[in-house]
Design a protein around this motif. Structure first.
Motif, PDB file in Angstrom:
ATOM      1  N   VAL A 196       0.815  -1.213   0.000  1.00 47.95           N
ATOM      2  CA  VAL A 196       0.000   0.000   0.000  1.00 47.95           C
ATOM      3  C   VAL A 196       0.844   1.257   0.000  1.00 47.95           C
ATOM      4  N   GLY A 197       1.967   1.259   0.712  1.00 47.86           N
ATOM      5  CA  GLY A 197       2.801   2.455   0.760  1.00 47.86           C
ATOM      6  C   GLY A 197       3.452   2.769  -0.576  1.00 47.86           C
ATOM      7  N   PRO A 198       4.329   1.878  -1.096  1.00 43.27           N
ATOM      8  CA  PRO A 198       4.971   2.168  -2.376  1.00 43.27           C
ATOM      9  C   PRO A 198       3.980   2.321  -3.533  1.00 43.27           C
ATOM     10  N   ALA A 199       2.979   1.427  -3.612  1.00 40.54           N
ATOM     11  CA  ALA A 199       2.037   1.503  -4.732  1.00 40.54           C
ATOM     12  C   ALA A 199       1.238   2.804  -4.690  1.00 40.54           C
ATOM     13  N   SER A 200       0.704   3.135  -3.524  1.00 40.60           N
ATOM     14  CA  SER A 200      -0.117   4.340  -3.410  1.00 40.60           C
ATOM     15  C   SER A 200       0.721   5.606  -3.571  1.00 40.60           C
ATOM     16  N   ALA A 201       1.942   5.596  -3.043  1.00 44.27           N
ATOM     17  CA  ALA A 201       2.800   6.775  -3.185  1.00 44.27           C
ATOM     18  C   ALA A 201       3.147   7.029  -4.648  1.00 44.27           C
ATOM     19  N   ASN A 202       3.365   5.964  -5.399  1.00 45.57           N
ATOM     20  CA  ASN A 202       3.638   6.141  -6.832  1.00 45.57           C
ATOM     21  C   ASN A 202       2.390   6.564  -7.596  1.00 45.57           C
ATOM     22  N   LEU A 203       1.222   6.102  -7.164  1.00 42.68           N
ATOM     23  CA  LEU A 203      -0.019   6.552  -7.793  1.00 42.68           C
ATOM     24  C   LEU A 203      -0.261   8.036  -7.534  1.00 42.68           C
ATOM     25  N   LEU A 204       0.184   8.532  -6.377  1.00 40.18           N
ATOM     26  CA  LEU A 204       0.056   9.968  -6.106  1.00 40.18           C
ATOM     27  C   LEU A 204       0.807  10.801  -7.138  1.00 40.18           C
ATOM     28  N   ARG A 205       1.852  10.216  -7.741  1.00 41.02           N
ATOM     29  CA  ARG A 205       2.651  10.929  -8.729  1.00 41.02           C
ATOM     30  C   ARG A 205       1.930  11.083 -10.066  1.00 41.02           C
ATOM     31  N   LEU A 206       0.786  10.401 -10.224  1.00 42.01           N
ATOM     32  CA  LEU A 206      -0.028  10.558 -11.438  1.00 42.01           C
ATOM     33  C   LEU A 206      -0.919  11.794 -11.365  1.00 42.01           C
ATOM     34  N   ASP A 207      -0.694  12.625 -10.353  1.00 46.92           N
ATOM     35  CA  ASP A 207      -1.529  13.802 -10.125  1.00 46.92           C
ATOM     36  C   ASP A 207      -1.691  14.623 -11.406  1.00 46.92           C
ATOM     37  N   GLY A 208      -2.947  14.817 -11.818  1.00 50.32           N
ATOM     38  CA  GLY A 208      -3.243  15.602 -13.004  1.00 50.32           C
ATOM     39  C   GLY A 208      -3.374  14.801 -14.283  1.00 50.32           C
ATOM     40  N   TRP A 209      -2.932  13.545 -14.294  1.00 56.78           N
ATOM     41  CA  TRP A 209      -3.035  12.753 -15.517  1.00 56.78           C
ATOM     42  C   TRP A 209      -4.505  12.461 -15.814  1.00 56.78           C
ATOM     43  N   LEU A 210      -4.916  12.721 -17.031  1.00 54.26           N
ATOM     44  CA  LEU A 210      -6.305  12.590 -17.479  1.00 54.26           C
ATOM     45  C   LEU A 210      -7.252  13.456 -16.652  1.00 54.26           C
ATOM     46  N   GLY A 211      -6.688  14.522 -16.044  1.00 52.97           N
ATOM     47  CA  GLY A 211      -7.502  15.429 -15.252  1.00 52.97           C
ATOM     48  C   GLY A 211      -7.925  14.883 -13.904  1.00 52.97           C
ATOM     49  N   ILE A 212      -7.258  13.833 -13.451  1.00 48.62           N
ATOM     50  CA  ILE A 212      -7.614  13.183 -12.182  1.00 48.62           C
ATOM     51  C   ILE A 212      -6.492  13.399 -11.176  1.00 48.62           C
ATOM     52  N   SER A 213      -6.844  13.744  -9.947  1.00 51.61           N
ATOM     53  CA  SER A 213      -5.847  13.984  -8.905  1.00 51.61           C
ATOM     54  C   SER A 213      -5.170  12.679  -8.498  1.00 51.61           C
ATOM     55  N   GLY A 214      -3.947  12.812  -7.952  1.00 43.76           N
ATOM     56  CA  GLY A 214      -3.195  11.634  -7.534  1.00 43.76           C
ATOM     57  C   GLY A 214      -3.919  10.812  -6.493  1.00 43.76           C
ATOM     58  N   TRP A 215      -4.526  11.471  -5.496  1.00 46.47           N
ATOM     59  CA  TRP A 215      -5.224  10.713  -4.449  1.00 46.47           C
ATOM     60  C   TRP A 215      -6.430   9.978  -5.016  1.00 46.47           C
ATOM     61  N   GLN A 216      -7.048  10.517  -6.095  1.00 41.80           N
ATOM     62  CA  GLN A 216      -8.159   9.812  -6.722  1.00 41.80           C
ATOM     63  C   GLN A 216      -7.685   8.565  -7.463  1.00 41.80           C
ATOM     64  N   TRP A 217      -6.489   8.650  -8.073  1.00 40.15           N
ATOM     65  CA  TRP A 217      -5.918   7.476  -8.733  1.00 40.15           C
ATOM     66  C   TRP A 217      -5.676   6.350  -7.735  1.00 40.15           C
ATOM     67  N   VAL A 218      -5.332   6.706  -6.493  1.00 41.02           N
ATOM     68  CA  VAL A 218      -5.109   5.688  -5.468  1.00 41.02           C
ATOM     69  C   VAL A 218      -6.354   4.815  -5.306  1.00 41.02           C
ATOM     70  N   PHE A 219      -7.513   5.445  -5.177  1.00 42.62           N
ATOM     71  CA  PHE A 219      -8.747   4.688  -4.958  1.00 42.62           C
ATOM     72  C   PHE A 219      -9.198   3.952  -6.213  1.00 42.62           C
ATOM     73  N   LEU A 220      -9.056   4.593  -7.368  1.00 39.04           N
ATOM     74  CA  LEU A 220      -9.504   3.961  -8.612  1.00 39.04           C
ATOM     75  C   LEU A 220      -8.661   2.731  -8.952  1.00 39.04           C
ATOM     76  N   ALA A 221      -7.343   2.888  -8.921  1.00 35.97           N
ATOM     77  CA  ALA A 221      -6.448   1.810  -9.353  1.00 35.97           C
ATOM     78  C   ALA A 221      -6.421   0.645  -8.374  1.00 35.97           C
ATOM     79  N   GLU A 222      -6.704   0.902  -7.100  1.00 36.17           N
ATOM     80  CA  GLU A 222      -6.616  -0.159  -6.099  1.00 36.17           C
ATOM     81  C   GLU A 222      -7.972  -0.759  -5.740  1.00 36.17           C
ATOM     82  N   GLY A 223      -9.047  -0.166  -6.231  1.00 33.94           N
ATOM     83  CA  GLY A 223     -10.374  -0.708  -5.959  1.00 33.94           C
ATOM     84  C   GLY A 223     -10.863  -1.697  -7.002  1.00 33.94           C
ATOM     85  N   LEU A 224     -10.493  -1.476  -8.251  1.00 39.55           N
ATOM     86  CA  LEU A 224     -11.031  -2.295  -9.329  1.00 39.55           C
ATOM     87  C   LEU A 224     -10.490  -3.737  -9.385  1.00 39.55           C
TER      88      LEU A 224
END
Length: 442
Positions: A156-184
């Motif tokens: 959860v730490g390394p994966a989520s921290a790296n997802l935070l770095r996607l901040d702004g990609w496709l207009g989605i915030s990094g913290w939102q990528w955390v929930f999307l990528a790890e929930g599906l």
């Protein structure tokens, strides 16, 4: 010949059931605690203080507690295969949906819905294990289950921290990528459940008839020998022993959730970057896996349960208090102390669940386990709230960790007390509480 049959049966059962259930638990833990990494940027985006973040993080447990017993009652009627499948689908959708939160209210609602979805999973699996694994194998099965779930703490730490770095990609915030990528990913595992799981040995076409017969006879014999076999569920859950075990589980939960939801924010106070925080959180998680494997295997090998629960709780509680002393002063010592705390607290978890299942009969097992887990998980709400309030009051995470550690130590002290109580009227059991295999080798 008998030993060969037993080994073959349990090997088949373990390889068939444990990997899928363990992977589901890994994703389950990931979806529950990824909020702690998302909080590094989400709190500012949604305007959350430590107290309001604790409120939202803990809201998960309002519904998690309320719906556990109804969820497990449904499991015994619907069957594990169908129910666990439905649960996994629901929590995957709810976890991904947390990305839609826009403020405190929507964040709390999202966590509340996730709690409803996940409510029946863990107690359902704990009960499901009693339907497949005789007592001498159950500790190892639960130990592996817990260990794979705990590996989410490493991921959860390394994966989520790296997802935070996607901040702004496709207009989605990094913290939102955390929930999307790890929930599906939960949905993919849910699709396997109808094909892999079965409700009991009688439904297992992948076991030969003699294997099904041996396992069914073995499990039925253990149910008949259970201390509380004559207690209906309502009598079991109000017995003094089960009440004290519930209190112990509640105190353990303060250690688990008080540390789990705030560890990234605590490490951030030492000046680490978000990415470094993500990687450092994996160190205590790895120590927790080691603790689970060490104590569960040792407990099964010796047959002793009480001191295999007491010792790791004392270690874990002292580790948390040491971490509290080190906060704000010495980063390496704090990380080492959190690792010690995780080693002890996580090591206690698979051993703990051998105690209630040892004396609950078939009529009470599902409801009794759900009762302990639901009441115990009140700490999932109370611990984040307590940590947040104590932090805002004292201005530091030192006091919260000292308090959480003290509660875990108290839980360890209560375990031997619980071992001497009676589960029901004297007629049900004329001597001590736990059968010999819980308190002595054999």
């Amino acid at each position: 010949m008998a030993n060969d049959l037993e080994s073959a049966v349990m090997r088949k059962v373990a390889w068939r059931l444990v990997p899928l259930l363990s992977l589901l638990y890994c994703i389950n833990v990931l979806d529950r605690f990824n909020v702690s990494i998302a909080a590094l940027t989400m709190n500012k985006a949604l305007g959350l203080s430590a107290t309001t973040y604790g409120l939202g993080a803990g809201a998960f447990f309002w519904s998690y507690v309320l719906f556990q017993i109804p969820a497990n009652a449904a499991l015994t009627r619907v069957g594990a295969r169908r129910w666990i499948t439905l649960i996994a689908v629901a929590w995957g959708l709810c976890s991904a949906g947390t990305a839609l939160a826009t403020g405190v209210v929507t964040f709390v609602i999202a966590r509340f819905l996730l709690g409803i979805a996940e409510a029946g999973f863990f107690p359902g699996v704990a009960y499901f294990m009693t339907c497949w694994f005789p007592s001498r194998y159950r500790g190892r099965a639960m130990g592996f289950f817990f260990a794979v779930g705990a590996s989410a703490g490493i991921l959860v730490g390394p994966a989520s921290a790296n997802l935070l770095r996607l901040d702004g990609w496709l207009g989605i915030s990094g913290w939102q990528w955390v929930f999307l990528a790890e929930g599906l990913p939960t949905l993919g595992l849910a699709a396997l459940c109808p094909f892999v799981l079965r409700d009991g040995p009688a439904d297992a076409a992948w076991l030969a008839p003699p294997q099904r017969q041996w396992l069914g006879v073995k499990l039925n014999a253990e149910r008949e020998a259970a201390i509380g076999r004559h207690l209906p569920m309502r009598r079991a859950i109000v017995s003094p022993q089960l009440a004290l075990l519930t209190l112990i589980q509640l105190m353990i939960g303060f250690g688990v959730y008080g540390k789990g939801f705030f560890l990234p924010l605590i490490l951030k106070t030492f000046g680490f970057t978000n990415l470094a925080v993500g990687y450092w959180t994996s160190v205590p998680a790895a120590a927790g896996i080691v603790g689970m494997l060490v104590f569960s295997q040792s407990s099964d090998r010796t047959g002793e349960r009480v001191w295999h629960l007491t010792v790791p709780l004392l270690i874990g509680g002292c580790g948390l208090m040491l971490a509290g002393v080190a906060i704000g002063a010495h980063a390496p010592l704090a990380i080492a102390a959190f690792a010690l705390a995780a080693f002890g607290i996580s090591g206690s978890l698979p051993v703990f669940w051998n105690l209630p299942t040892a004396f609950l009969g078939a009529a009470a097992a599902a409801g009794g386990i759900a009762f302990i887990n639901s009441v115990g998980n009140i700490s999932g709400y109370a611990a984040p709230q307590a940590v947040g309030l104590l932090h805002d009051f004292s201005g530091s995470y030192r006091m919260p960790m000292l308090v959480m550690g003290g509660l875990v130590v108290a839980a360890g002290i209560l375990v031997p007390v619980a071992s001497r109580l009676r589960p029901g009227p004297a007629a049900d059991r004329p001597t001590g509480v736990f059968p010999p295999q819980l308190t002595s080798p054999g």
